[in-house]
Design an enzyme around this catalytic site. Structure first.
Site, PDB file in Angstrom:
ATOM      1  N   TYR A  66      32.546  10.366  86.555  1.00 30.35           N
ATOM      2  CA  TYR A  66      32.407  11.822  86.615  1.00 30.35           C
ATOM      3  C   TYR A  66      33.254  12.443  85.521  1.00 30.35           C
ATOM      4  CZ  TYR A  66      32.714  16.607  88.403  1.00 30.35           C
ATOM      5  OH  TYR A  66      32.668  17.971  88.531  1.00 30.35           O
ATOM      6  N   ASP A  71      37.870   9.122  79.011  1.00 26.72           N
ATOM      7  CA  ASP A  71      38.167  10.240  79.905  1.00 26.72           C
ATOM      8  C   ASP A  71      39.379   9.849  80.739  1.00 26.72           C
ATOM      9  OD1 ASP A  71      38.350  12.135  81.897  1.00 26.72           O
ATOM     10  OD2 ASP A  71      36.194  12.273  82.235  1.00 26.72           O
ATOM     11  N   LYS A 103      44.829  17.429  84.536  1.00 28.96           N
ATOM     12  CA  LYS A 103      45.639  17.118  85.710  1.00 28.96           C
ATOM     13  C   LYS A 103      47.144  17.223  85.431  1.00 28.96           C
ATOM     14  CE  LYS A 103      41.935  15.845  88.123  1.00 28.96           C
ATOM     15  NZ  LYS A 103      41.376  16.598  89.242  1.00 28.96           N
TER      16      LYS A 103
END
Length: 432
Positions: free
Chosen positions: A144, A239, A267
Site C-alpha cells: 500500500y 516506500d 510517519k
C-alpha cells in the site's frame, strides 16, 4: 469494559463525517462494533472518553516510536508554536531536519518535504516518470502506497480490509500504466521486465510490507529488483513511509544493504504530526521545480511544527539508540504470542522486523497477498475484542502491523501476554 460514551460520540460523528471516521482503517469494519474514541495518549498508553486505559500497539499506525507526548517532542512543539504555526516561507528547521535525513538514510542526498505519505509516493512517481521519460509503474499486490490513483490497484491496508482492492473513481486511464505483480515472486518480476522493461519508469515496493501485515521481502527478491531496474534504466523506489527510522535508524535499506534510487518517508519524521518526504540522488532530485521542470508544491510543506517534532524525534533516536532494546522487547512479545497460541492449539504465524510485527491467524507463513488473504479474519476479530476488553489496543485489522515504542517496558509486554493467554483460551473454548 464499557464504551457507551464512545458509541454515542461515534453516532454523532456519523451525522457529519462519512462513516464517522476520517480514514477507513479506523472504522472497525473488519472486526465489527464501533471504534473507541480517544481522549489522550501518554507513554505507551491510550485513554478513551469512557475512562478506559489501553496498552497501545497501534501508535498512530507507527510514528509514535518514542511513545505519546514524549517530553522532548512536547518541548520542541511548545517552542515552535510560540513562534507561529505556518509561514509559507523557508525556515531553518526544514534545513536542519533535511540534513539529518540525508545523513542517516543511505540513499538520500537531497530530500523534499510534503504533507503525507500519499503525497510523497505520488510525487516520487511523477519524478520517476519525468526522469526516465517512461510511463509504466510496477507495484506489488498487498503493498500500500497511499491513495494515489495509479497505485490504488490491488492495494492492501484499509482497501484490502474492506474488500475493495480497487476503488471506484479510479479511471482506466489512471490505472492502465500500472503493472501489479506478486510480492516476493522473482520469476514473475523477470517476466514483467522481459516483456515491458524498456517501458517501465519505476518499481515501487515496501522493503518490509506493513499493510497486509508485516511481511518482509526476501533479500534475493530485492536484489533482483535492484539488478533489473539498473539493467533496464528504471528507477527503484523504496516506500519507507512505515519502515523509515522504525526498523533501523537508516530504515530498511540500511539493514538490507540495498540502495534504491528514490525513497519515500513519513510517519516518524513528523514525530506524530502530518508529514511526508521523498528523496534520492541529487541528479534525480534536481529535476524538481524550482531547479528542474517537475512540478510539485504545497503551502504547508515543511510546516514548522512538523519539522520541530520530527527533528526532536530523530535526535532522540540518534542519541539514545533504542533499537537494541526495541529488538529485545519485540522478540519477547513475538516469542510469547507463538508459545501461547501453540499451547492453546491455535495455528498462527508471528512475523516481525524490528519493532513491527503481525500475529497472523494462518497455518502457513505469509509471503504475499495470496497467503495473507487466507488468514482466518473471523478468528482475528474475536481475538481483537478479547484483547481490547483486557486493555490492549491492537490494529483493528488482520492486515496491519503492530508497533512497539521505546516506552513499552517488560511490564507492558508481560501484561500483554497475560491478556493474550486469556484471549487464546477464549478462542479455544469457542472452537471446541
Amino acid at each position: 469494559m464499557r464504551w457507551e460514551r464512545s458509541r454515542v460520540a461515534f453516532e454523532r460523528a456519523k451525522r457529519v463525517i462519512p462513516g464517522g471516521v476520517n480514514s477507513p482503517a479506523r472504522a472497525f469494519g473488519a472486526v465489527g462494533g464501533h471504534p473507541i474514541v480517544i481522549e489522550r495518549g501518554e507513554g505507551c498508553r491510550l485513554y478513551d472518553i469512557d475512562g478506559n486505559s489501553y496498552i497501545d500497539y497501534v501508535l498512530s499506525w507507527g510514528p509514535m516510536i518514542l511513545g505519546h507526548a514524549h517530553p522532548a517532542v512536547v518541548s520542541a512543539l511548545e517552542r515552535a508554536i510560540h513562534r507561529g504555526t505556518s509561514f509559507g516561507a523557508p525556515t531553518e528547521l526544514e534545513t536542519q531536519l533535511a540534513e539529518v535525513v540525508c545523513r542517516l538514510v543511505p540513499s538520500v542526498e537531497k530530500v523534499r518535504f510534503v504533507n503525507s505519505g500519499t503525497e510523497a509516493t505520488m510525487s516520487a512517481i511523477r519524478l520517476a516518470r519525468a526522469y526516465t521519460g517512461r510511463d509504466k509503474i510496477v507495484k506489488f499486490a498487498g503493498n500500500y502506497h497511499g491513495h494515489v490513483d495509479c497505485l490504488l490497484v490491488a492495494a492492501g491496508s484499509s482497501a484490502a480490509t474492506l474488500g475493495v482492492p480497487t476503488s471506484p473513481g479510479v479511471t482506466h486511464a489512471a490505472a492502465k500504466d500500472t503493472l501489479v505483480l506478486r510480492y516476493n515472486d522473482v520469476g514473475q518480476l523477470e517476466d514483467a521486465f522481459n516483456q515491458h522493461g524498456h517501458e517501465i519508469a519505476a518499481v515501487i515496493v515496501e522493503p518490509v510490507a506493513g499493510n497486509m501485515g508485516c511481511v518482509p521481502a526476501d533479500v534475493a527478491f530485492l536484489r533482483k529488483l535492484r539488478e533489473l531496474t539498473t539493467a533496464f534504466g528504471s528507477l527503484l523506489i523504496f516506500d519507507e513511509v512505515m519502515t523509515g527510522f522504525r526498523v533501523a535508524l537508516g530504515g530498511a535499506q540500511s539493514l538490507l544493504g540495498i540502495l534504491p534510487d528514490l525513497t519515500t518517508l513519513g510517519k516518524i519524521i513528523g514525530g506524530g504530526l502530518p508529514v511526508g518526504a521523498y528523496g534520492g540522488r541529487t541528479e534525480i532530485m534536481d529535476h524538481i521545480l524550482p531547479v528542474g521542470k517537475v512540478f510539485q508544491a504545497g503551502t504547508l510543506s515543511g510546516n514548522p511544527l512538523a519539522m520541530a517534532a520530527g527533528l526532536a524525534t530523530l535526535q532522540v533516536l540518534e542519541q539514545e539508540n533504542p533499537y537494541p532494546e526495541l529488538e529485545k522487547r519485540s522478540q519477547q512479545l513475538a516469542d510469547g504470542l507463538l508459545s501461547l497460541a501453540a499451547r492453546a492449539g491455535i495455528p498462527v504465524q508471528v512475523q516481525r522486523c524490528g519493532s513491527m510485527l503481525t500475529l497472523f491467524f494462518n497455518s502457513q507463513p505469509v509471503r504475499d497477498w495470496d497467503t495473507a488473504s487466507q488468514c482466518d479474519v473471523k478468528q482475528f476479530a474475536q481475538f481483537f475484542w478479547a484483547m481490547l476488553e483486557r486493555g490492549v489496543y491492537l490494529p483493528c485489522s488482520q492486515y496491519e502491523a503492530w508497533f512497539l515504542s521505546t516506552v513499552h517496558s517488560e511490564r507492558e509486554i508481560d501484561q500483554t501476554l497475560e491478556a493474550a493467554e486469556a484471549a487464546f483460551g477464549q478462542l479455544r473454548t469457542r472452537d471446541s
